[in-house]
Design a protein around this motif. Sequence first.
Motif, PDB file in Angstrom:
ATOM      1  N   HIS A  65      -0.795  -0.660   2.092  1.00 54.20           N
ATOM      2  CA  HIS A  65      -1.215  -1.828   1.215  1.00 54.20           C
ATOM      3  C   HIS A  65      -0.920  -3.133   2.813  1.00 54.20           C
ATOM      4  N   GLN A  70      -6.583  -3.031   1.857  1.00 52.76           N
ATOM      5  CA  GLN A  70      -6.255  -1.689   1.359  1.00 52.76           C
ATOM      6  C   GLN A  70      -6.830  -0.538   1.844  1.00 52.76           C
ATOM      7  N   GLU A 200      -0.749  -2.058  -6.260  1.00 47.71           N
ATOM      8  CA  GLU A 200       0.441  -2.059  -5.242  1.00 47.71           C
ATOM      9  C   GLU A 200       1.466  -1.199  -5.706  1.00 47.71           C
TER      10      GLU A 200
END
Length: 320
Positions: A65, A70, A200
């Motif tokens: 992340h 990503q 996340e």
Amino acid sequence: MGAMSARTQQSQPSGEAVHRAGFACFVGRPNAGKSTLTNALVGKKVAITADQPQTTRHTVRGIVHRDDAQLILVDTPGLHKPRTLLGERLNDVVRTTWAEVDVIGFCLPANEKLGPGDRFIAKELASIKKTPKIAIVTKTDLVDSKQLAEQLIAIDQLGKELGFQWAEIIPVSAVGDKQVGLLADLIVPLLPEGPALYPEGDLTDEPEQVMVAELIREAALEGVRDELPHSIAVVVEEMLPREDRPADKPLLDIHAFVYIERPSQKGIIIGPKGKRLKEVGIKSRKQIEALLGTPVYLDLHVKVAKDWQRDPRQLRKLGF
């Protein structure tokens, strides 16, 4: 070395940051440092590492992340010259995965000269035209600068020989954490623009059952690899929280089967008076508890699935 691809250089409207998200996979001979690299990038141990070929059979993903991107790391089983139906099926899985990811990182240890195994993989890579390929020179902490330079030149040549250009050639040492961040910086521009694909905080979307099966399989193979190179498959039949336990003292019941190909292998796995199977249970239970963060009751049984590596029906049942 390789020039950055043109599409990464397009200028953005000022003040607007672009977010990228995509998939990358690391390939390379067993022991080329793929899992170590995955762990260094993700910053948490996700993949199950082992020095043996073909231990990571499933897509274990680590997720990096970042504010601007990503990066999802997909782990493919090793590509090898197939000897059985399982081998062929694994190779098909590999090729399909390579064609679907956004970037392929080919890991080559700095301290070993390029060999036939590397050429075999590079040749396969050459046939996948669209996907950008980066060469990652691992274990650079084990060589001097002259050796490293020679390896970089050899890798550049290998691409030219096979008619493709590496998008990048990057020396890293995951152990010394040298340039692991730089590696991510160089992979990110090769990913497509788009929002994050995973929430996340997710580090791996590997189903827990698969990771548990992998831990049991590793423990079962320990010390008997020569006798049972990979004729072991583990299937976790169920994982259920034990009922009527107080909330502060949960217990997870795990029922798993260790499948082998022939009855003669049963004794090897179980050991005299069941001693070995018991050790396998204790060892894997500790690792499973560490992985899941909860006490576990592990129920292990050994079953014979006749010649499962060659039987398509069995292979499907065992998850290949």
